[in-house]
Design a protein around this motif. Structure first.
Motif, PDB file in Angstrom:
ATOM      1  N   VAL A   1       0.841  -1.198   0.000  1.00  0.00           N
ATOM      2  CA  VAL A   1       0.000   0.000   0.000  1.00  0.00           C
ATOM      3  C   VAL A   1       0.877   1.249   0.000  1.00  0.00           C
ATOM      4  O   VAL A   1       2.023   1.232   0.456  1.00  0.00           O
ATOM      5  CB  VAL A   1      -0.954   0.031   1.215  1.00  0.00           C
ATOM      6  CG1 VAL A   1      -1.822  -1.205   1.248  1.00  0.00           C
ATOM      7  CG2 VAL A   1      -0.190   0.191   2.515  1.00  0.00           C
ATOM      8  N   SER A   2       0.330   2.318  -0.494  1.00  0.00           N
ATOM      9  CA  SER A   2       1.048   3.597  -0.555  1.00  0.00           C
ATOM     10  C   SER A   2       0.574   4.515   0.564  1.00  0.00           C
ATOM     11  O   SER A   2      -0.406   4.235   1.267  1.00  0.00           O
ATOM     12  CB  SER A   2       0.778   4.276  -1.899  1.00  0.00           C
ATOM     13  OG  SER A   2      -0.591   4.657  -1.995  1.00  0.00           O
ATOM     14  N   LYS A   3       1.266   5.662   0.713  1.00  0.00           N
ATOM     15  CA  LYS A   3       0.835   6.657   1.690  1.00  0.00           C
ATOM     16  C   LYS A   3      -0.575   7.140   1.371  1.00  0.00           C
ATOM     17  O   LYS A   3      -1.400   7.326   2.278  1.00  0.00           O
ATOM     18  CB  LYS A   3       1.795   7.851   1.710  1.00  0.00           C
ATOM     19  CG  LYS A   3       3.155   7.552   2.306  1.00  0.00           C
ATOM     20  CD  LYS A   3       3.874   8.831   2.697  1.00  0.00           C
ATOM     21  CE  LYS A   3       4.100   9.761   1.529  1.00  0.00           C
ATOM     22  NZ  LYS A   3       4.871  10.974   1.944  1.00  0.00           N
ATOM     23  N   ARG A   4      -0.856   7.334   0.112  1.00  0.00           N
ATOM     24  CA  ARG A   4      -2.195   7.790  -0.281  1.00  0.00           C
ATOM     25  C   ARG A   4      -3.251   6.757   0.115  1.00  0.00           C
ATOM     26  O   ARG A   4      -4.323   7.089   0.614  1.00  0.00           O
ATOM     27  CB  ARG A   4      -2.234   8.039  -1.795  1.00  0.00           C
ATOM     28  CG  ARG A   4      -3.578   8.573  -2.299  1.00  0.00           C
ATOM     29  CD  ARG A   4      -3.584   8.633  -3.816  1.00  0.00           C
ATOM     30  NE  ARG A   4      -2.616   9.592  -4.294  1.00  0.00           N
ATOM     31  CZ  ARG A   4      -2.874  10.885  -4.494  1.00  0.00           C
ATOM     32  NH1 ARG A   4      -4.081  11.364  -4.213  1.00  0.00           N
ATOM     33  NH2 ARG A   4      -1.944  11.686  -4.963  1.00  0.00           N
ATOM     34  N   ASP A   5      -2.938   5.476  -0.115  1.00  0.00           N
ATOM     35  CA  ASP A   5      -3.874   4.416   0.261  1.00  0.00           C
ATOM     36  C   ASP A   5      -4.172   4.445   1.758  1.00  0.00           C
ATOM     37  O   ASP A   5      -5.322   4.290   2.181  1.00  0.00           O
ATOM     38  CB  ASP A   5      -3.298   3.038  -0.091  1.00  0.00           C
ATOM     39  CG  ASP A   5      -3.128   2.814  -1.585  1.00  0.00           C
ATOM     40  OD1 ASP A   5      -3.796   3.526  -2.374  1.00  0.00           O
ATOM     41  OD2 ASP A   5      -2.317   1.948  -1.961  1.00  0.00           O
TER      42      ASP A   5
END
Length: 428
Positions: free
Chosen positions: A136-140
C-alpha cells in the motif's frame, strides 16, 4: 498528609496533583523529561474509579517552547487499538455484535476469498491472517474506505489462525465491522462510544478538530529528509515477502515522513495507530473497565462484560513480533511476565493505557518522544512499574486521596463522518 500540588510536594516543573503515596512515582516520571529536547508527557492513575494522580510536565513542541498542558494530547500509535477494541465491547454489550459470529455476517463483502468463517474474536486476537500491508502507498493509508475494501477482498495468508500482530490492518478490520452495524466510521465512534460516555474531550481518532480543547503535541523525531536509495529500493521488496514478519505489517514507503512536520498521519482514520489522547482520557477509559464497568455514576460497560475482559491467554511468541504478545479481546497482558498485572495496550514509543481489575486500578501514560537521545523510550515505563504497584497497594490500604478534575469535559465538535448514520440502539 495532604495531596501533592505545585510548590507543595510536586517536583519542579510538574503540574497537577497526586496522592502523596505516589511521590516516588512522580519523581521518576519527572526524571523522564530532564530538558527541552526531551519533550513532555502526562501520567494519570485511577483507583476505584477515582483519580489519585493527574500530573504533566515538559514541552509539547520540538523547539521546547510550548509547555505541556492539562489538554495536551499525544498520538499514541498502537495504544489506539485499546480504544478501538473498547468500541467493539460497547457494541457487543448492546447486542449489536457477537464475538463468535463471523465478520461476514455483519459485513458481507468480507466473506470473499475464503474468509467467511473468520470471527470477530479472531480479529480481536490478531488471528485473521490479514496482517501484511502488501504494497500500500501513503495515499492508500489515508483512505480508510479503500483500506477496508482491500481487506474485505483479500485472501487470508498462511498466518490465519495463528497469533500474528496486525500492526495497522487491525484498525480497518475493526472499523469495517463496526461501520456495518452502526453506519459510523471509527473517528465518530471514538467520540460517541468512548469520549461522550466518559465525559472527556481527551479521546480522538486522528487530528482533533480546530475547535477542540485537545491540542496535539508534536512528535519528537529527526526532521531531516535525506534519501537512502538502498533502503528505499530494498525495503518494499522485503516487506512484500510472505515471511516478512513485523516489517511487512508496518512498512510503507514514506513511513517516516508521516510523523514528521505537521504529522500527516493524523489526517486519516487509522484506528490501529493514529489515536490522539490525553493521559486522562486514556486512564479514565481503563478505570471504568477496572471498576466493574462503572465510572462517575455511568455504567460504561455492564459488570458481566467488564469481568469477561479479564482473559487467560497463552503466552507464546507472536509470529510477526517474535516476542510474547498475549492478546485477549483486543488488549494484551504484559509482554514481560510479571512487570504489570492486568491488561491494556502499549504503543510505539512507550505510551500505554492499562487496567488491573484485581486492584481496581488503571493508568494512562503518554508522551511525545519517538526517536531522541533518550534511547530507552519504548521501555521507559518499566522504571515506573514496581513503584506504581507499591503506591497503589499503599493507597488502597490507607485510603486513596482523590485529586481535582483537570482537563476539558466532552464537547461537541464539527462532525466529519463520511457515511450515513444508522440509529445505534440502546445508547446509554
Amino acid at each position: 498528609m495532604s495531596v501533592l500540588r505545585v510548590k507543595e510536594g510536586l517536583p519542579r516543573g510538574v503540574q497537577g496533583a497526586a496522592d502523596p503515596r505516589f511521590g516516588n512515582v512522580i519523581r521518576i516520571f519527572a526524571g523522564l523529561f530532564p530538558g527541552r529536547r526531551f519533550g513532555g508527557g502526562a501520567l494519570v492513575v485511577y483507583i476505584d474509579g477515582k483519580p489519585v494522580v493527574d500530573v504533566w510536565t515538559g514541552w509539547s513542541d520540538r523547539a521546547g517552547e510550548v509547555l505541556w498542558t492539562a489538554n495536551t494530547g499525544a498520538m499514541v500509535f498502537s495504544a489506539t487499538k485499546g480504544v478501538a477494541a473498547t468500541v467493539v465491547h460497547r457494541l457487543v454489550d448492546r447486542g449489536l455484535l457477537d464475538y463468535d459470529t463471523p465478520v461476514a455476517e455483519y459485513w458481507p463483502d468480507f466473506g470473499a476469498n475464503g474468509k467467511a468463517d473468520i470471527t470477530v474474536r479472531d480479529v480481536l486476537r490478531h488471528r485473521s491472517g490479514l496482517s501484511h500491508l502488501k504494497g500500500v502507498s501513503k495515499r492508500d493509508l489515508l483512505d480508510h474506505h479503500l483500506m477496508e475494501q482491500r481487506l474485505a477482498e483479500a485472501p487470508a495468508d498462511h498466518l490465519r489462525g495463528w497469533p500474528a500482530y496486525h500492526a495497522l490492518t487491525f484498525g480497518w478490520l475493526i472499523s469495517g465491522v463496526c461501520r456495518a452495524v452502526t453506519g459510523m466510521g471509527m473517528r465518530e465512534l471514538f467520540r460517541e462510544e468512548v469520549a461522550r460516555p466518559l465525559n472527556t474531550d481527551g479521546i480522538h481518532l486522528g487530528r482533533p478538530p480546530a475547535d477542540s480543547p485537545t491540542k496535539v503535541a508534536q512528535i519528537l523525531i529527526p526532521q531531516h529528509a535525506r534519501p537512502n536509495p538502498v533502503f528505499d529500493f530494498v525495503a518494499p521488496r522485503i516487506a512484500g515477502l510472505p515471511f516478512s514478519g513485523a516489517f511487512g505489517a508496518m512498512y510503507f514507503p514514506g513511513i517516516r515522513s508521516f510523523v514528521q512536520g505537521d504529522i500527516p498521519f493524523l489526517d486519516g482514520e487509522v484506528p490501529a495507530a493514529n489515536g490522539v489522547v490525553t493521559a486522562r482520557g486514556l486512564a479514565k477509559m481503563y478505570a471504568a473497565i477496572a471498576n466493574g464497568g462503572e465510572i462517575d455514576g455511568t455504567q460504561f460497560l455492564s459488570p458481566a462484560m467488564a469481568a469477561g475482559l479479564v482473559g487467560t491467554p497463552k503466552v507464546r511468541p507472536d509470529l510477526n513480533m517474535m516476542v510474547p504478545m498475549p492478546f485477549h479481546l483486543g488488549y494484551h497482558e504484559s509482554p514481560i511476565p510479571g512487570l504489570l498485572k492486568g491488561f491494556g495496550h502499549i504503543g510505539l514509543g512507550g505510551t500505554l493505557g492499562w487496567a488491573d481489575p484485581a486492584t481496581r486500578s488503571a493508568f494512562g501514560f503518554v508522551h511525545n518522544r519517538l526517536l531522541t537521545a533518550m534511547v530507552f523510550d519504548m521501555g521507559s515505563f518499566a522504571g515506573l512499574a514496581r513503584p506504581m504497584r507499591n503506591a497503589i497497594t499503599a493507597a488502597r490500604h490507607h485510603g486513596a486521596m482523590t485529586v481535582p478534575r483537570y482537563g476539558a469535559t466532552f464537547r461537541e465538535t464539527e462532525e466529519r463522518s463520511d457515511a450515513p448514520k444508522k440509529r445505534v440502539a440502546g445508547r446509554r
